[in-house]
Motif scaffolding. Sequence first.
Motif, short mmCIF file in Angstrom:
data_model
loop_
_atom_site.label_atom_id
_atom_site.label_comp_id
_atom_site.label_asym_id
_atom_site.label_seq_id
_atom_site.Cartn_x
_atom_site.Cartn_y
_atom_site.Cartn_z
N VAL A 156 0.85 -1.19 0.00
CA VAL A 156 0.00 0.00 0.00
C VAL A 156 0.88 1.24 0.00
O VAL A 156 1.82 1.34 0.78
CB VAL A 156 -0.93 0.03 1.23
N ILE A 157 0.57 2.16 -0.92
CA ILE A 157 1.29 3.44 -0.97
C ILE A 157 0.27 4.56 -0.81
O ILE A 157 -0.62 4.73 -1.64
CB ILE A 157 2.06 3.60 -2.29
N GLY A 158 0.39 5.31 0.30
CA GLY A 158 -0.52 6.43 0.54
C GLY A 158 -1.98 6.05 0.55
O GLY A 158 -2.84 6.79 0.07
N GLY A 159 -2.29 4.87 1.08
CA GLY A 159 -3.68 4.44 1.13
C GLY A 159 -4.16 3.79 -0.16
O GLY A 159 -5.33 3.43 -0.28
N VAL A 160 -3.27 3.65 -1.15
CA VAL A 160 -3.65 3.03 -2.43
C VAL A 160 -3.01 1.64 -2.53
O VAL A 160 -1.80 1.52 -2.66
CB VAL A 160 -3.18 3.89 -3.63
N PRO A 161 -3.82 0.57 -2.46
CA PRO A 161 -3.26 -0.78 -2.59
C PRO A 161 -2.71 -1.02 -4.00
O PRO A 161 -3.28 -0.54 -4.99
CB PRO A 161 -4.46 -1.70 -2.32
N ILE A 162 -1.61 -1.74 -4.09
CA ILE A 162 -1.03 -2.10 -5.39
C ILE A 162 -1.74 -3.36 -5.87
O ILE A 162 -1.67 -4.40 -5.23
CB ILE A 162 0.48 -2.37 -5.27
N THR A 163 -2.45 -3.26 -6.99
CA THR A 163 -3.23 -4.40 -7.48
C THR A 163 -2.95 -4.65 -8.97
O THR A 163 -2.24 -3.90 -9.62
CB THR A 163 -4.74 -4.15 -7.31
N LEU A 164 -3.58 -5.71 -9.47
CA LEU A 164 -3.51 -6.05 -10.90
C LEU A 164 -4.88 -5.85 -11.56
O LEU A 164 -5.13 -6.37 -12.65
CB LEU A 164 -3.04 -7.50 -11.09
N GLN A 165 -5.76 -5.10 -10.92
CA GLN A 165 -7.12 -4.95 -11.44
C GLN A 165 -7.18 -4.25 -12.79
O GLN A 165 -7.97 -4.64 -13.65
CB GLN A 165 -7.96 -4.17 -10.43
N ALA A 166 -6.37 -3.22 -12.98
CA ALA A 166 -6.40 -2.50 -14.26
C ALA A 166 -6.07 -3.45 -15.41
O ALA A 166 -6.69 -3.40 -16.47
CB ALA A 166 -5.42 -1.33 -14.24
N LEU A 167 -5.11 -4.35 -15.19
CA LEU A 167 -4.73 -5.33 -16.22
C LEU A 167 -5.92 -6.19 -16.61
O LEU A 167 -6.23 -6.34 -17.80
CB LEU A 167 -3.58 -6.21 -15.71
N PHE A 168 -6.61 -6.75 -15.62
CA PHE A 168 -7.72 -7.65 -15.93
C PHE A 168 -8.93 -6.91 -16.49
O PHE A 168 -9.68 -7.47 -17.30
CB PHE A 168 -8.10 -8.47 -14.69
N ALA A 169 -9.12 -5.66 -16.10
CA ALA A 169 -10.21 -4.87 -16.68
C ALA A 169 -9.95 -4.61 -18.16
O ALA A 169 -10.85 -4.71 -19.00
CB ALA A 169 -10.36 -3.55 -15.92
N ILE A 170 -8.70 -4.28 -18.48
CA ILE A 170 -8.32 -4.06 -19.88
C ILE A 170 -8.48 -5.35 -20.68
O ILE A 170 -9.02 -5.36 -21.80
CB ILE A 170 -6.87 -3.55 -19.98
N MET A 171 -8.02 -6.47 -20.10
CA MET A 171 -8.13 -7.76 -20.79
C MET A 171 -9.58 -8.15 -21.01
O MET A 171 -9.93 -8.72 -22.05
CB MET A 171 -7.41 -8.84 -19.98
N ALA A 172 -10.45 -7.81 -20.05
CA ALA A 172 -11.88 -8.12 -20.20
C ALA A 172 -12.44 -7.44 -21.43
O ALA A 172 -13.14 -8.05 -22.24
CB ALA A 172 -12.65 -7.69 -18.95
N GLY A 173 -12.12 -6.15 -21.59
CA GLY A 173 -12.60 -5.43 -22.75
C GLY A 173 -11.99 -5.92 -24.04
O GLY A 173 -12.69 -6.12 -25.05
N ALA A 174 -10.67 -6.14 -24.02
CA ALA A 174 -9.96 -6.54 -25.24
C ALA A 174 -10.39 -7.92 -25.73
O ALA A 174 -10.48 -8.15 -26.94
CB ALA A 174 -8.45 -6.52 -24.99
#
Length: 197
Positions: A33-51
């Motif tokens: 976690v950096i400044g209250g923001v967890p480090i995740t892989l969600q953006a990757l899977f959201a992009i893959m879902a659309g693609a």
Amino acid sequence: MTTKPKFKTIDLVMVPLFVALMAIGANVTSFLVIGGVPITLQALFAIMAGALLGSKLGATSMIVYLLVGLVGAPIFAQFKGGLSTLVSPTFGFLLSFILIAFVAGKIVEKSSIASLKTFLIASYTGLVITYVLGTNYMYFAYTTIAQAPEGFTYGMAWGWMIAPLIKDIIVAAIGAVICERVYHATRKNAAKYTVAS
């Protein structure tokens, strides 16, 4: 008069699959976690879902993910869930996943070749969307509805995003390569099946 079903059987499998992938991506690295923001892989899977699923089905899978989490399933980062997420400073990132899945899907759908370049454009466009929406929402939330850290500024909000951004730039490129291969492999197999039947 018969109407064509809106969802195929494969669609009903792929939507929950990407909901599950989002839940995994939300928590596999969220202990960082950096400044209250967890480090995740969600953006990757959201992009893959659309693609891979297309704009409408990709966005649908992200809507389902969001709704399942909001009703209480612990599938958001750090195994959180429930309506309290609505007032979380990071809720903007969750909302952005719907849009990036839709936009990434549209970019691939509009491409006549769907080359690696297409998937790279879809991936990095998705990253821009999630960082712009998510970070601005976070800043707004910290200055209006959440308790901001002492000395919190707009620049600090963006500073927190540097480490996740470096990770996402690398991961998005890897995701684009995977998407391009899966996309063409599935269409090749679908074509063989159609010819055989």
